[in-house]
Scaffold this motif. Sequence first.
Motif, PDB file in Angstrom:
ATOM      1  N   VAL A 102      48.809 -15.938 -13.679  1.00 41.28           N
ATOM      2  CA  VAL A 102      47.393 -16.052 -14.427  1.00 41.28           C
ATOM      3  C   VAL A 102      47.978 -16.260 -15.772  1.00 41.28           C
ATOM      4  CG1 VAL A 102      45.198 -15.627 -15.195  1.00 41.28           C
ATOM      5  CG2 VAL A 102      46.007 -15.024 -12.913  1.00 41.28           C
ATOM      6  N   LEU A 103      47.741 -17.651 -16.400  1.00 42.13           N
ATOM      7  CA  LEU A 103      48.015 -17.588 -17.846  1.00 42.13           C
ATOM      8  C   LEU A 103      46.415 -17.562 -18.649  1.00 42.13           C
ATOM      9  CD1 LEU A 103      50.410 -20.735 -17.447  1.00 42.13           C
ATOM     10  CD2 LEU A 103      50.946 -18.033 -17.594  1.00 42.13           C
ATOM     11  N   ALA A 104      46.543 -16.586 -19.535  1.00 38.37           N
ATOM     12  CA  ALA A 104      45.104 -16.628 -20.180  1.00 38.37           C
ATOM     13  C   ALA A 104      45.414 -16.071 -21.513  1.00 38.37           C
ATOM     14  CB  ALA A 104      44.349 -15.440 -19.504  1.00 38.37           C
ATOM     15  N   PRO A 105      44.440 -16.275 -22.576  1.00 33.22           N
ATOM     16  CA  PRO A 105      44.552 -15.858 -23.915  1.00 33.22           C
ATOM     17  C   PRO A 105      44.853 -14.110 -23.843  1.00 33.22           C
ATOM     18  CG  PRO A 105      42.187 -17.060 -23.401  1.00 33.22           C
ATOM     19  CD  PRO A 105      43.023 -16.605 -22.185  1.00 33.22           C
ATOM     20  N   ARG A 106      45.073 -13.832 -25.177  1.00 35.73           N
ATOM     21  CA  ARG A 106      45.527 -12.573 -25.528  1.00 35.73           C
ATOM     22  C   ARG A 106      44.546 -11.678 -25.610  1.00 35.73           C
ATOM     23  NH1 ARG A 106      48.239 -13.363 -30.742  1.00 35.73           N
ATOM     24  NH2 ARG A 106      47.813 -11.235 -30.951  1.00 35.73           N
ATOM     25  N   ARG A 107      44.549 -10.357 -25.030  1.00 33.01           N
ATOM     26  CA  ARG A 107      43.442  -9.343 -25.027  1.00 33.01           C
ATOM     27  C   ARG A 107      43.050  -8.909 -26.535  1.00 33.01           C
ATOM     28  NH1 ARG A 107      44.660  -4.725 -20.992  1.00 33.01           N
ATOM     29  NH2 ARG A 107      46.857  -4.717 -22.179  1.00 33.01           N
ATOM     30  N   ASP A 108      44.123  -8.941 -27.526  1.00 37.83           N
ATOM     31  CA  ASP A 108      43.828  -8.716 -28.988  1.00 37.83           C
ATOM     32  C   ASP A 108      43.938  -9.915 -29.742  1.00 37.83           C
ATOM     33  OD1 ASP A 108      46.613  -9.450 -28.591  1.00 37.83           O
ATOM     34  OD2 ASP A 108      47.369  -7.730 -29.779  1.00 37.83           O
ATOM     35  N   ASP A 109      43.469 -10.861 -29.257  1.00 38.58           N
ATOM     36  CA  ASP A 109      43.467 -12.156 -30.139  1.00 38.58           C
ATOM     37  C   ASP A 109      42.393 -11.928 -31.047  1.00 38.58           C
ATOM     38  OD1 ASP A 109      42.587 -15.064 -30.542  1.00 38.58           O
ATOM     39  OD2 ASP A 109      44.228 -15.537 -29.486  1.00 38.58           O
ATOM     40  N   ALA A 110      42.591 -12.607 -32.278  1.00 34.00           N
ATOM     41  CA  ALA A 110      41.571 -12.435 -33.228  1.00 34.00           C
ATOM     42  C   ALA A 110      40.305 -13.194 -33.124  1.00 34.00           C
ATOM     43  CB  ALA A 110      41.971 -12.764 -34.523  1.00 34.00           C
ATOM     44  N   HIS A 111      40.180 -14.376 -32.306  1.00 33.85           N
ATOM     45  CA  HIS A 111      39.090 -15.203 -31.959  1.00 33.85           C
ATOM     46  C   HIS A 111      38.198 -14.372 -30.628  1.00 33.85           C
ATOM     47  CE1 HIS A 111      36.403 -18.052 -30.614  1.00 33.85           C
ATOM     48  NE2 HIS A 111      36.776 -18.871 -31.524  1.00 33.85           N
ATOM     49  N   ALA A 136      48.329 -20.009 -32.270  1.00 43.72           N
ATOM     50  CA  ALA A 136      48.488 -19.818 -33.874  1.00 43.72           C
ATOM     51  C   ALA A 136      46.911 -20.334 -34.751  1.00 43.72           C
ATOM     52  CB  ALA A 136      49.540 -20.842 -34.553  1.00 43.72           C
ATOM     53  N   LYS A 137      46.609 -19.565 -35.579  1.00 40.37           N
ATOM     54  CA  LYS A 137      45.308 -19.732 -36.352  1.00 40.37           C
ATOM     55  C   LYS A 137      45.357 -19.199 -37.802  1.00 40.37           C
ATOM     56  CE  LYS A 137      43.150 -17.481 -32.910  1.00 40.37           C
ATOM     57  NZ  LYS A 137      44.568 -16.972 -32.253  1.00 40.37           N
ATOM     58  N   TRP A 138      44.153 -19.439 -38.161  1.00 42.16           N
ATOM     59  CA  TRP A 138      43.982 -18.843 -39.844  1.00 42.16           C
ATOM     60  C   TRP A 138      44.277 -17.501 -39.882  1.00 42.16           C
ATOM     61  CZ3 TRP A 138      40.017 -15.681 -41.427  1.00 42.16           C
ATOM     62  CH2 TRP A 138      39.930 -15.664 -43.008  1.00 42.16           C
ATOM     63  N   ASP A 139      43.655 -16.787 -38.888  1.00 39.25           N
ATOM     64  CA  ASP A 139      43.317 -15.409 -38.673  1.00 39.25           C
ATOM     65  C   ASP A 139      44.834 -14.615 -38.778  1.00 39.25           C
ATOM     66  OD1 ASP A 139      40.628 -14.956 -37.652  1.00 39.25           O
ATOM     67  OD2 ASP A 139      41.649 -16.495 -36.718  1.00 39.25           O
ATOM     68  N   GLY A 140      45.938 -15.254 -38.565  1.00 36.52           N
ATOM     69  CA  GLY A 140      47.093 -14.745 -38.564  1.00 36.52           C
ATOM     70  C   GLY A 140      47.358 -13.266 -37.734  1.00 36.52           C
ATOM     71  N   ASP A 141      47.246 -13.779 -36.393  1.00 38.36           N
ATOM     72  CA  ASP A 141      47.086 -12.479 -35.453  1.00 38.36           C
ATOM     73  C   ASP A 141      48.246 -12.487 -34.659  1.00 38.36           C
ATOM     74  OD1 ASP A 141      46.620 -14.500 -34.039  1.00 38.36           O
ATOM     75  OD2 ASP A 141      45.023 -13.794 -33.169  1.00 38.36           O
ATOM     76  N   MET A 142      49.391 -13.038 -35.191  1.00 39.40           N
ATOM     77  CA  MET A 142      50.591 -13.351 -34.327  1.00 39.40           C
ATOM     78  C   MET A 142      51.369 -12.072 -34.030  1.00 39.40           C
ATOM     79  SD  MET A 142      50.037 -16.298 -33.664  1.00 39.40           S
ATOM     80  CE  MET A 142      51.322 -16.799 -32.840  1.00 39.40           C
TER      81      MET A 142
END
Length: 211
Positions: A102-111, A136-142
Motif C-alpha cells: 500500500v502506497l499512502a500519504p504520511r501519518r505525520d503529514d502537515a496536511h 513537498a509543500k509550503w508547510d516544510g514538513d519533510m
Amino acid sequence: MIAFTADQPLHVLCVGAHPDDIEIGCGGTLLTLAACASTTFTAIVMTGDEVREKESRLALDLLAPGVTAHFAHLDDGRLPACWSEVKQALEDLARTCRPDVVLAPRRDDAHQDHALLGGLVGTVWRDAVVLHYEVAKWDGDMGSPTTYVALTDDVARRKVEVLDACFDSQLGRDWWDDEVFLGLMRLRGVECRSRYAEAFYCSKLLLGLAP
C-alpha cells in the motif's frame, strides 16, 4: 532491501487524499513497478470534482497501466470532518482489494487530509507492506525517510512529463514546478546512492526469513 522479481505477482494499492497526490508522491515508483508485467494496480482518491478526477485518471493510466481507480468525491480539506465516510470507503474497498503493498500519504503529514489517510490505511490493510510517500509543500514538513525506490533518469523525467501533461488545473500554482519535483527526487537519490529516487516512511515491516 525489499526485492521483488519480475515474475512475482504483485498487487499495489495507491491511496490519495487528492487527485495528484499519488502521482506526485510515488509516480516514479509506479512507472518502475509497471515495467514488471506481473504487477497490478488499484487506486483510491478521496476528493476531487469531475475535472480533477479526469486529470487523475489520465495520469494514473499513464503511470500504472491497467489501474482500477476509485474516487470518493468527498470535500477537499475537510476529510477529518468526514472520518466515518473515509473509513467506510477504505473498508468497502478492502472487501475485494487485498494488496501486497500500500502506497499512502504520511501519518505525520502537515496536511490534515493526508495525515488522516496515513493513519487509517494501516488499520484497514494490516497484512500489507505500507509505505508512506511524501509530498513537498509550503508547510516544510519533510522528514528523514526510511525506505527508497531508486529511479532511472528516464523514469524521473517521465514522471514530471506526465504531471505537466495531465494536471492542467494545477499548472499555475507556485509549488507546481519541475525543479521541485526533480529536485526532491535528486536529493533522495543522493541519500540512497542513485541519481534519482522516491522516498517512503515505513513504521512496521515483517521479514519472512526461511529457516
